[in-house]
Design an enzyme around this catalytic site. Structure first.
Site, PDB file in Angstrom:
ATOM      1  N   CYS A   1       4.928 -41.099 -14.738  1.00 48.35           N
ATOM      2  CA  CYS A   1       3.506 -41.399 -14.954  1.00 48.35           C
ATOM      3  C   CYS A   1       2.736 -41.583 -13.648  1.00 48.35           C
ATOM      4  O   CYS A   1       1.625 -42.076 -13.655  1.00 48.35           O
ATOM      5  CB  CYS A   1       3.342 -42.640 -15.827  1.00 48.35           C
ATOM      6  SG  CYS A   1       4.010 -44.149 -15.091  1.00 48.35           S
TER       7      CYS A   1
ATOM      8  N   TYR B   1       9.003 -36.051 -20.740  1.00 46.54           N
ATOM      9  CA  TYR B   1       7.586 -35.731 -20.584  1.00 46.54           C
ATOM     10  C   TYR B   1       7.130 -36.031 -19.160  1.00 46.54           C
ATOM     11  O   TYR B   1       7.788 -36.750 -18.401  1.00 46.54           O
ATOM     12  CB  TYR B   1       6.728 -36.548 -21.568  1.00 46.54           C
ATOM     13  CG  TYR B   1       6.740 -38.039 -21.283  1.00 46.54           C
ATOM     14  CD1 TYR B   1       5.822 -38.597 -20.377  1.00 46.54           C
ATOM     15  CD2 TYR B   1       7.671 -38.883 -21.870  1.00 46.54           C
ATOM     16  CE1 TYR B   1       5.852 -39.953 -20.085  1.00 46.54           C
ATOM     17  CE2 TYR B   1       7.701 -40.236 -21.577  1.00 46.54           C
ATOM     18  CZ  TYR B   1       6.785 -40.760 -20.677  1.00 46.54           C
ATOM     19  OH  TYR B   1       6.819 -42.102 -20.372  1.00 46.54           O
TER      20      TYR B   1
ATOM     21  N   HIS C   1      -7.461 -44.673  -2.759  1.00 48.50           N
ATOM     22  CA  HIS C   1      -8.016 -45.180  -4.015  1.00 48.50           C
ATOM     23  C   HIS C   1      -9.066 -44.218  -4.554  1.00 48.50           C
ATOM     24  O   HIS C   1      -9.091 -43.893  -5.748  1.00 48.50           O
ATOM     25  CB  HIS C   1      -8.624 -46.574  -3.789  1.00 48.50           C
ATOM     26  CG  HIS C   1      -9.239 -47.154  -5.017  1.00 48.50           C
ATOM     27  ND1 HIS C   1     -10.577 -47.001  -5.330  1.00 48.50           N
ATOM     28  CD2 HIS C   1      -8.714 -47.889  -6.037  1.00 48.50           C
ATOM     29  CE1 HIS C   1     -10.832 -47.609  -6.469  1.00 48.50           C
ATOM     30  NE2 HIS C   1      -9.720 -48.160  -6.917  1.00 48.50           N
TER      31      HIS C   1
ATOM     32  N   GLY D   1      -8.257  -7.074   5.478  1.00 51.13           N
ATOM     33  CA  GLY D   1      -8.997  -7.223   6.723  1.00 51.13           C
ATOM     34  C   GLY D   1      -8.261  -7.938   7.835  1.00 51.13           C
ATOM     35  O   GLY D   1      -8.816  -8.163   8.906  1.00 51.13           O
TER      36      GLY D   1
ATOM     37  N   LYS E   1       0.831  -1.202   0.000  1.00 49.49           N
ATOM     38  CA  LYS E   1       0.000   0.000   0.000  1.00 49.49           C
ATOM     39  C   LYS E   1       0.866   1.252   0.000  1.00 49.49           C
ATOM     40  O   LYS E   1       0.661   2.177  -0.798  1.00 49.49           O
ATOM     41  CB  LYS E   1      -0.914  -0.012   1.221  1.00 49.49           C
ATOM     42  CG  LYS E   1      -1.893   1.162   1.267  1.00 49.49           C
ATOM     43  CD  LYS E   1      -2.794   1.071   2.492  1.00 49.49           C
ATOM     44  CE  LYS E   1      -3.707  -0.132   2.408  1.00 49.49           C
ATOM     45  NZ  LYS E   1      -4.638  -0.227   3.545  1.00 49.49           N
TER      46      LYS E   1
ATOM     47  N   MET F   1      -5.289  -7.003   9.348  1.00 46.38           N
ATOM     48  CA  MET F   1      -4.609  -6.164  10.329  1.00 46.38           C
ATOM     49  C   MET F   1      -5.430  -4.899  10.569  1.00 46.38           C
ATOM     50  O   MET F   1      -6.527  -4.754  10.068  1.00 46.38           O
ATOM     51  CB  MET F   1      -3.180  -5.873   9.879  1.00 46.38           C
ATOM     52  CG  MET F   1      -2.312  -7.124   9.867  1.00 46.38           C
ATOM     53  SD  MET F   1      -0.625  -6.806   9.396  1.00 46.38           S
ATOM     54  CE  MET F   1      -0.807  -6.257   7.717  1.00 46.38           C
TER      55      MET F   1
ATOM     56  N   ARG G   1      -4.127  -1.283  -6.051  1.00 43.76           N
ATOM     57  CA  ARG G   1      -3.416  -2.558  -5.932  1.00 43.76           C
ATOM     58  C   ARG G   1      -3.886  -3.449  -7.067  1.00 43.76           C
ATOM     59  O   ARG G   1      -4.934  -3.193  -7.677  1.00 43.76           O
ATOM     60  CB  ARG G   1      -3.709  -3.232  -4.586  1.00 43.76           C
ATOM     61  CG  ARG G   1      -5.181  -3.518  -4.340  1.00 43.76           C
ATOM     62  CD  ARG G   1      -5.431  -3.963  -2.924  1.00 43.76           C
ATOM     63  NE  ARG G   1      -6.858  -4.083  -2.648  1.00 43.76           N
ATOM     64  CZ  ARG G   1      -7.368  -4.227  -1.435  1.00 43.76           C
ATOM     65  NH1 ARG G   1      -6.571  -4.282  -0.383  1.00 43.76           N
ATOM     66  NH2 ARG G   1      -8.677  -4.322  -1.255  1.00 43.76           N
TER      67      ARG G   1
ATOM     68  N   SER H   1       9.995 -45.033 -17.384  1.00 41.87           N
ATOM     69  CA  SER H   1       8.911 -44.200 -16.861  1.00 41.87           C
ATOM     70  C   SER H   1       8.930 -44.334 -15.341  1.00 41.87           C
ATOM     71  O   SER H   1       8.827 -45.444 -14.813  1.00 41.87           O
ATOM     72  CB  SER H   1       7.560 -44.653 -17.422  1.00 41.87           C
ATOM     73  OG  SER H   1       6.526 -43.848 -16.905  1.00 41.87           O
TER      74      SER H   1
ATOM     75  N   ARG I   1      -3.055   3.211   8.904  1.00 39.13           N
ATOM     76  CA  ARG I   1      -3.409   1.926   8.297  1.00 39.13           C
ATOM     77  C   ARG I   1      -2.186   1.029   8.154  1.00 39.13           C
ATOM     78  O   ARG I   1      -1.072   1.493   7.957  1.00 39.13           O
ATOM     79  CB  ARG I   1      -4.008   2.133   6.898  1.00 39.13           C
ATOM     80  CG  ARG I   1      -5.243   2.991   6.817  1.00 39.13           C
ATOM     81  CD  ARG I   1      -5.610   3.214   5.358  1.00 39.13           C
ATOM     82  NE  ARG I   1      -6.674   4.167   5.158  1.00 39.13           N
ATOM     83  CZ  ARG I   1      -7.956   3.841   4.963  1.00 39.13           C
ATOM     84  NH1 ARG I   1      -8.302   2.570   4.940  1.00 39.13           N
ATOM     85  NH2 ARG I   1      -8.867   4.766   4.779  1.00 39.13           N
TER      86      ARG I   1
END
Length: 918
Positions: A875, A895, A479, A126, A47, A128, A360, A807, A117
Site C-alpha cells: 500500500c 494485490y 509531502h 533527427g 530502417k 544522426m 516504420r 500489507s 542515411r
C-alpha cells in the site's frame, strides 16, 4: 590513386565477415540471425530491415544496400577504421544497384546518385546524420543539365555540398543558410521555390567557396570518395552528443551501433508530375482508420517537413493523381497488415512513378495508441495480449488528467522547470498559503495554484482546494508529491529557480521576473514545466470506450488484484469508477487534519487528565464513524483496509519553531500593554503557548520514522485506537443493517515485534466484538498489520500466527532498510548516487529488488508457511509503479494498492507483469 581507380586486386579483397547486405538479401540476414526478425533489426537497423522487408514484399523501393551495425561497432572499436573487407563489399554491392537501375556512379550519361542515411535498431529521429545526392560533381552536373534543366541540377548540387559540408566536414550550417537568405533578397523572392536556375547556380558556386574556406580543400569530385566519407560520418554520428543524449533519455543502449543505408536517389522535384510526402496508415491523433499526412508536388522530402511551403493533405492526392493515390493506399494497407501496426511512410513520386522510401511504426498520441490497439484486435490483426502489451501504463495518464492545450503551449512563456511528480495540467492564480487557497477556491470560486517552499500536513486543506501545487523545495516523495498524486493534483516540485517572499506575497523567478499573489500561472505536471499566465486546457475523457475495453482485457490477463488508497468517500467512489477492487489503505489520521477536527485532536493531545482526553475522543468518535460509513457504502461488497493512527502526535500540533517565535513575539508585545486586562490576556495566551511548546518538545521526533508512532501510540494511548475501532465497527454494523455488504479489515501499523501486535490486537478485537454484541449483528472482519520494519519482515512467520493479513508499507520499509529518510534522500545525495551509477534507480520510486524486495520475499514465504491463506498486499507509493508492480506479481502478492488516479495504470501494469511472466 583515387577510390574509383582502385585496383581489381583490392576490390576482390574479401573478409570472412559479411558486413553488407543488398535490400534483396534480407533472407540471408534473417538466416544469419537464426530466423529472428528482431535479430535482423539489430543487424540492419530498423530502417534497413524494413527497406529490405518491403523489397521482399514487392513494394516499390529504390534499390540499395545496408552496411550492418556490426560494421559500425567494429569501426568504432578499431579507433574509427573500417573493418577488413567492409568497403570492398560496399563497392561490390553498388555494382548490383547500378545494374538494377541501369545507371552507374560517376557515369556522365546515366549517373547514379545515392543517399547515405543512418538507421539504428530503434528509431532516433533527427539524432544522426544523412547525406543526399551523393555522386554529383561538376562533370555530372554539366551533362545532367542537358536532360533535366539547370534549376533542378543546381538545386540538388547545392544540397549535397551543404549536407556533405555540414555532416562530414563540420561546416556550420548557418553559413550556408546565410548565403541562401542573401540570394533570396537579391532575387526579390520570399521562398526557395521561387528562385531561378541562375540563383541556384550562384548559390552552388558560393557553397563551393565556403566549403574550401572551412576545410582547406575543394569539394570532392570523386563520387566514391563522397560515399566513403559520408559512410564514415554516419558511423561517427552514433557517438555524437545529441544521439548520446537522446539514447539516455529514451533508455536505448549505447552499444547497438547504427547501420548505414546507401540507396538510389529518386526525385520529387524533377518535374510537374513528381512530388513527395509523408503519410500514416491511420490518424496519429485519434487512431481513426484513415490515411493521414501531407505532400507537395515538385518538391523534395525535406521541403515537406521543413515548412518551406504550405503542404497539401494526403486526401488531395486522390484528386490530383488518383492512380498513384490508389496504389499508395493499397501499399499502406499491405504494410500495416504485414507489420500489424500503424505505419509511418515516406514516399516520392518521380516522373509519375511511386517509390516508398521508408516505413516504420508510427508515433501517435496515447488516445490513438489505445484505439489502434483495440481496433486491430477486432480486425484480427493482433491478439488481445499484444494489444495490452503495446499500450504503456504511463500512456493511461493522458486519459486521467487534463493537459495544457498544445497550440497554446507553443506561444506560452516558460519560466521554470522542476520535478514532474504528479501529471496533468493546472491553471490558476497564485496563493501562498493553504488558508488563502481554500478561501479563494471555496468561497470565491477561483481557480488556485498553491505555491509554497514545501508543504506539510496542515497544508492539506489548501492542497485539496487548489488546482495544482508548486514548491521550491522537495522531491518525488516529498509531502507535496505524495499528496498531489493521492488526490490527482498536478504538481511541480523542487523548482530551485523560485525565490518566495511570503511576507511580501510574491515570488521571483530568475533575476527580474516577479509574480505577485493573485497572478496567473499554468503548470504542466506531466513535463514538470511552469508557464506564465492563464493557458487553456484539454480534458481527456476516462470513459473512452477503447480504453475501457483495453483495461477489461488487461483485467482478464492480470493475476494481481488492484486496490486503492482512499481516505474519504469521494476518493473511494473515484477509485471504484477507475476499477479498484477494494481499499488497500485508508489513513485515518488524514481525517483528523480537516479544519473543524484539528482543534478537537489538539485538545485530545494536550489533555493532562483522562476525563479531558475522553471528552475529546467522544467528540471525534461520531466524526470518524461517519467517515467509515461513507467508505463502506462506496465500496459495497469490496474489502476496506483501515489503518489506525500512524504518525507521531506532534504533527498535529504547531511546529516547535513556530511556537518559539510566537512566544518571543508575545513577550515583546506584552511590554507595551498598559491596562490590566491587556496584560492578563497576554499572560494567559503565553501560558497556553508554553503548554503547547512543552508538549511539542516532549512529543517531537527528529526523525519521523522513529519514536512514538504507529502501534506504539496505540499501546501508550489505548483509548485512542479503541475509539477508532469502535467507530469502524459501529459504522460497519449500521451499514450492514442497511443492506450494505461490508468487509472491514483493521490494520495495525509499524510493528517490529509480535508481542506488540498481540497486545494491541487483543484489546482492539475485544472492542470490535463488544460493538457487534451491542449492535446485535455480526460482520466479517480481519485484523492484520503493516510490514514496514525489517525485523517484522524477518519474523513474519510468528507475526502471521496473529495477523490475518500483511500489507507492505514500502515507503517506510525502504527508509528503514536503507537507513535514510525520504527528506534526506531528496535533498541531493540520492540524485548524485544515481548520476554516478551507485544506485540504478531511486528506491523510493521503484522497489529495490535485492534489499527491500528480498525482505518482502522472506516475509511472504514465512508468513504463508504459518498461515496458508494469508492475504498479502502493498500500500505504499510503489503500488502504482509498473516496475514495483512486476516485483509484486513475481512475489505472488494478492494485490497492490495505489492512488485512485493510478488504478487504471496499475491494472495495465499488472497485466504486463503477467504477460512477461508467461
Amino acid at each position: 590513386m583515387t577510390i574509383a581507380m582502385a585496383s581489381e586486386k583490392e576490390l576482390k579483397t574479401e573478409s570472412n565477415q559479411k558486413y553488407v547486405y543488398l535490400f534483396n538479401e534480407v533472407d540471408q540476414a534473417q538466416e544469419k540471425m537464426g530466423g529472428s526478425w528482431e535479430g535482423v533489426r539489430s543487424l540492419l537497423g530498423g530502417k534497413g530491415a524494413n527497406l529490405a522487408d518491403m523489397t521482399r514484399l514487392g513494394v516499390p523501393v529504390p534499390p540499395g544496400l545496408t552496411v550492418s551495425t556490426e560494421a559500425c561497432n567494429a569501426y568504432l572499436e578499431a579507433g574509427e577504421q573500417f573493418p577488413d573487407g567492409m568497403w570492398e563489399q560496399v563497392l561490390e554491392a553498388i555494382k548490383d544497384v547500378e545494374k538494377a537501375m541501369g545507371k552507374k556512379i560517376g557515369d556522365l550519361q546515366k549517373p547514379l546518385l545515392v543517399s547515405c542515411r543512418s538507421g539504428a535498431k530503434f528509431s532516433m529521429p533527427g539524432m544522426m546524420d544523412t547525406v543526399l545526392n551523393i555522386g554529383m560533381n561538376d562533370a555530372v552536373a554539366e551533362e545532367m543539365i542537358k536532360r533535366t534543366g539547370p534549376k533542378f541540377v543546381y538545386d540538388i548540387y547545392r544540397r549535397v555540398i551543404q549536407m556533405f559540408g555540414g555532416v562530414v566536414m563540420g561546416v556550420p550550417d548557418e553559413v550556408f543558410e546565410a548565403v541562401i537568405e542573401a540570394q533570396r533578397k537579391a532575387a526579390g523572392v520570399k521562398s526557395d521555390t521561387e528562385m531561378s536556375a541562375d540563383d541556384w547556380k550562384v548559390i552552388t558556386e558560393q557553397f563551393k567557396q565556403i566549403y574550401k574556406t572551412y576545410t582547406n580543400e575543394d569539394f570532392p569530385q570523386d563520387p566514391l570518395e563522397q560515399m566513403k566519407r559520408a559512410t564514415e560520418a554516419v558511423f561517427k554520428s552514433w557517438n555524437g552528443k545529441r544521439a548520446f543524449a537522446y539514447r539516455d533519455a529514451a533508455g536505448i543502449p549505447h552499444d547497438l551501433g547504427t547501420a548505414v543505408n546507401i540507396q538510389t536517389m529518386v526525385y520529387g522535384n524533377i518535374s510537374d508530375d513528381a512530388g513527395t510526402g509523408v503519410a500514416m496508415s491511420r490518424n496519429a491523433s485519434t487512431g481513426e482508420k484513415e490515411l493521414e499526412g501531407d505532400f507537395l508536388m515538385n518538391a523534395q522530402g525535406e521541403d515537406v517537413v521543413a515548412g518551406i511551403r504550405i503542404t497539401q493533405p494526403i486526401s488531395d492526392l486522390q484528386k490530383e493523381m488518383p492512380n498513384i493515390y490508389a496504389q499508395f493506399e493499397e501499399i499502406a494497407q499491405k504494410l500495416e497488415k504485414h507489420y500489424r501496426n500503424m505505419q509511418d511512410m515516406e514516399f516520392t513520386i518521380d516522373r509519375g512513378k511511386l517509390w516508398i522510401l521508408q516505413t516504420r511504426d508510427g508515433k501517435r498520441t496515447a488516445q490513438a495508441e489505445v484505439r489502434i490497439a483495440v481496433d486491430q484486435v477486432e480486425e484480427g490483426l493482433i491478439s488481445k495480449e499484444e494489444a495490452v502489451r503495446r499500450v504503456k501504463p504511463e500512456q493511461v495518464d493522458f486519459f486521467l488528467h487534463p493537459q495544457l492545450d498544445g497550440e497554446a503551449v507553443k506561444e506560452a512563456t516558460q519560466i521554470a522547470t522542476g520535478l514532474n511528480v504528479s501529471p496533468g495540467a493546472a491553471v490558476g492564480i497564485v496563493a501562498f498559503d493553504a488558508d488563502t487557497a481554500e478561501k479563494w477556491a471555496k468561497e470565491e470560486g477561483k481557480k488556485v495554484i498553491m505555491v509554497r517552499p514545501e508543504t506539510k500536513p496542515d497544508d492539506v486543506h489548501g492542497m485539496l482546494a487548489a488546482e495544482g501545487i508548486l514548491t521550491s523545495k522537495g522531491g518525488r516523495t516529498s509531502h507535496a508529491a505524495l499528496v498531489a498524486r493521492q488526490f490527482g493534483k498536478p504538481a511541480v516540485v523542487g523548482v530551485s529557480e523560485l525565490e518566495l517572499d511570503l511576507i511580501g506575497r510574491k515570488m521571483t523567478v530568475g533575476e527580474d521576473l516577479e509574480i505577485y499573489e493573485g497572478e496567473w500561472l499554468s503548470l504542466d505536471g506531466t513535463q514538470g514545466i511552469v508557464y506564465l499566465g492563464q493557458l487553456p486546457t484539454v480534458v481527456p475523457d476516462f470513459k473512452n470506450p477503447y480504453l475501457l475495453k483495453l483495461l477489461g482485457w488487461a483485467d482478464e490477463i492480470r493475476e494481481l488484484g488492484v486496490w486503492a488508497n482512499a481516505d474519504y468517500p469521494r476518493d473511494a467512489e473515484r477509485a471504484r469508477e477507475y476499477g479498484a477492487q477494494g481499499i488497500g489503505l485508508c489513513r485515518t489520521e488524514h481525517m483528523f487534519f480537516e479544519a473543524e477536527r484539528m482543534p478537537i485532536v489538539q485538545k485530545m493531545i494536550m489533555s493532562k487528565h483522562a476525563v479531558d482526553r475522553k471528552e475529546a475522543l467522544d467528540q471525534l468518535l461520531p466524526l470518524q464513524r461517519g467517515d467509515f460509513e461513507g467508505l463502506f457504502r462506496a465500496m459495497d461488497g469490496l474489502p476496506v483496509i483501515i489503518r489506525l493512527i500512524d504518525p507521531p502526535l506532534h504533527e498535529f500540533l504547531p511546529s516547535f519553531e513556530e511556537l518559539v517565535q510566537d512566544l518571543a513575539d508575545l513577550k515583546v508585545r506584552t511590554q507595551h500593554y498598559h491596562t490590566l486586562s491587556e496584560i492578563d490576556a497576554a499572560l494567559a495566551e503565553i501560558r497556553v503557548k508554553q503548554d503547547y511548546l512543552e508538549r511539542v518538545e516532549a512529543l517531537r521526533e527528529m526523525n519521523p520514522m522513529l519514536g512514538t508512532r504507529g502501534v506504539r501510540l496505540g499501546i501508550l494511548i489505548p483509548e485512542l485506537t479503541k475509539m477508532q475501532v469502535r467507530a469502524i465497527f459501529e459504522a460497519a454494523c449500521k451499514c450492514s443493517k442497511e443492506g450494505v455488504d461490508v468487509h472491514p479489515e483493521v490494520m495495525i501499523p509499524l510493528i517490529s515485534h509480535v508481542n506488540e501486535l498481540k497486545t494491541q490486537q487483543a484489546a482492539l478485537e475485544a472492542e470490535a466484538k463488544a460493538v457487534m454484541e451491542e449492535q446485535g449483528i455480526e460482520v466479517t472482519y480481519k485484523f492484520g498489520t503493516m510490514i514496514e520494519i525489517p525485523r517484522a519482515a524477518l519474523t513474519a512467520g510468528e507475526i502471521a500466527e496473529v495477523a490475518q493479513f500483511f500489507s507492505f508499507g514500502t515507503n517506510d520499509l525502504t527508509q528503514t532498510t536503507f537507513g535514510i529518510s525520504r527528506d534526506d534522500a531528496e535533498s541531493g545525495f540520492l540524485m548524485e548516487y544515481q548520476q554516478k551509477g551507485i544506485l540504478a534507480d531511486n528506491p523510493f520510486a521503484s522497489i529495490d529488488p535485492n534489499g527491500v524486495g528480498r525482505l518482502m520475499e522472506i516475509a511472504v514465504a514465512d508468513g504463508r508457511s504459518a498461515r496458508k491463506d494469508l492475504e498479502v498486499g502493498i500500500c505504499g507509493e510503489h503500488g502504482g509503479d509498473p516496475k514495483s508492480i512486476a516485483i509484486c506479481h513475481n512475489l505472488n502478492l494478492n494485490y497492490v494498492s495505489c492512488s485512485p488516479f493510478r488504478v487504471p495504470i496499475a491494472r495495465l501494469a499488472a497485466a504486463h507483469a503477467a504477460l512477461a511472466d508467461k
